[in-house]
Design an enzyme around this catalytic site. Structure first.
Site, PDB file in Angstrom:
ATOM      1  N   HIS A 141       0.918  -1.175   0.120  1.00  0.00           N
ATOM      2  CA  HIS A 141       0.080   0.007   0.043  1.00  0.00           C
ATOM      3  C   HIS A 141       0.880   1.254  -0.029  1.00  0.00           C
ATOM      4  CE1 HIS A 141      -3.546   2.478   1.298  1.00  0.00           C
ATOM      5  NE2 HIS A 141      -2.598   3.194   1.627  1.00  0.00           N
ATOM      6  N   GLU A 142       1.839   1.127   0.767  1.00  0.00           N
ATOM      7  CA  GLU A 142       2.971   2.320   0.984  1.00  0.00           C
ATOM      8  C   GLU A 142       3.741   2.428  -0.283  1.00  0.00           C
ATOM      9  OE1 GLU A 142       2.717   4.841   2.987  1.00  0.00           O
ATOM     10  OE2 GLU A 142       1.172   3.781   4.244  1.00  0.00           O
ATOM     11  N   HIS A 190       1.913   4.577  -2.981  1.00  0.00           N
ATOM     12  CA  HIS A 190       2.068   5.806  -2.631  1.00  0.00           C
ATOM     13  C   HIS A 190       3.238   6.282  -3.418  1.00  0.00           C
ATOM     14  CE1 HIS A 190      -1.752   6.199  -0.497  1.00  0.00           C
ATOM     15  NE2 HIS A 190      -1.292   5.466   0.335  1.00  0.00           N
TER      16      HIS A 190
END
Length: 219
Positions: free
Chosen positions: A24-25, A28
């Site tokens: 998820h990171e 980003h």
């Protein structure tokens, strides 16, 4: 999975949880890099190596305790640093960077759904393939939870970033001032059971889809 022991549950959930949180990171960081900000790239954070992203409490301890005592899994990784001023179009790109996290969870959800199908394909010949079915189900569930949770329109969650980017500047400034209280709002929603009710509603929908997928594979 109710018939499984605690150690079996941990063995099944550990990889899906770690990669759901860390990738998820990565989403980003990757989106920010593509849109002009190389901060995460310079720090070596655009990598699938979970060690670079693990937060001992948010990625390991808290999810494990929640799984054992509540059956509800939640956690976080070390946030990927993003310098919004370096983005090509800061307001628009801020929303795109925010959406890249849940987008990564959606892709992983689809990946784990494929793992479920692979498990069923080999299950008739190898009983041990049931492990892949269980892991795939865990992967689908945790990524679904993280995707939905992060899309809530509360700062500093990704959904809040998107709302902030879409609002007119004067309203965005006022909305942005609420960010320090976002975690408090989440804690209140968690303690009052409202957050669980919201997530259970959507998880019920996901469980129906999983049951449908299992039915297709068994027939």
């Amino acid at each position: 999975m109710n018939e499984l022991t605690t150690l079996q549950l941990i063995a099944i959930w550990i990889l899906p949880v770690i990669f759901a949180i860390t990738l998820h990171e990565v989403g980003h960081g990757w989106a920010a890099f593509k849109l002009g900000d190389n901060t995460a790239h310079q720090l070596g954070r655009i990598t699938v190596n979970p060690i670079k992203h693990i937060d001992p409490i948010g990625t390991v301890i808290l999810p494990s305790l929640l799984l054992i005592f509540t059956g509800f899994v939640f956690g976080w990784a070390k946030p990927v640093p993003v310098n919004f001023q370096q983005l090509n179009q800061p307001r628009r790109d801020m929303a795109l960077v925010a959406l890249a996290g849940p987008g990564a969870n959606l892709l992983m959800l689809l990946f784990w759904a494929i793992i479920i199908n692979i498990g069923f394909f080999f299950y008739s010949s190898y009983d041990s393939a049931i492990f892949f079915i269980y892991v795939g189900q865990a992967g689908v569930i945790i990524n679904f939870i993280l995707m939905l949770l992060n899309l809530l329109p509360i700062l500093p969650l990704d959904g809040g970033r998107v709302v902030h980017a879409m609002l007119p500047l004067n309203m965005a400034d006022k909305y942005g001032r609420l960010e320090p209280f976002g975690i408090i709002v989440l804690i209140v929603l968690l303690l009052t059971g409202v957050l669980q009710q919201i997530m259970q509603y959507f998880l019920g929908f996901m469980q129906v889809l999983l049951q449908f997928l299992i039915f297709i594979n068994l027939n």
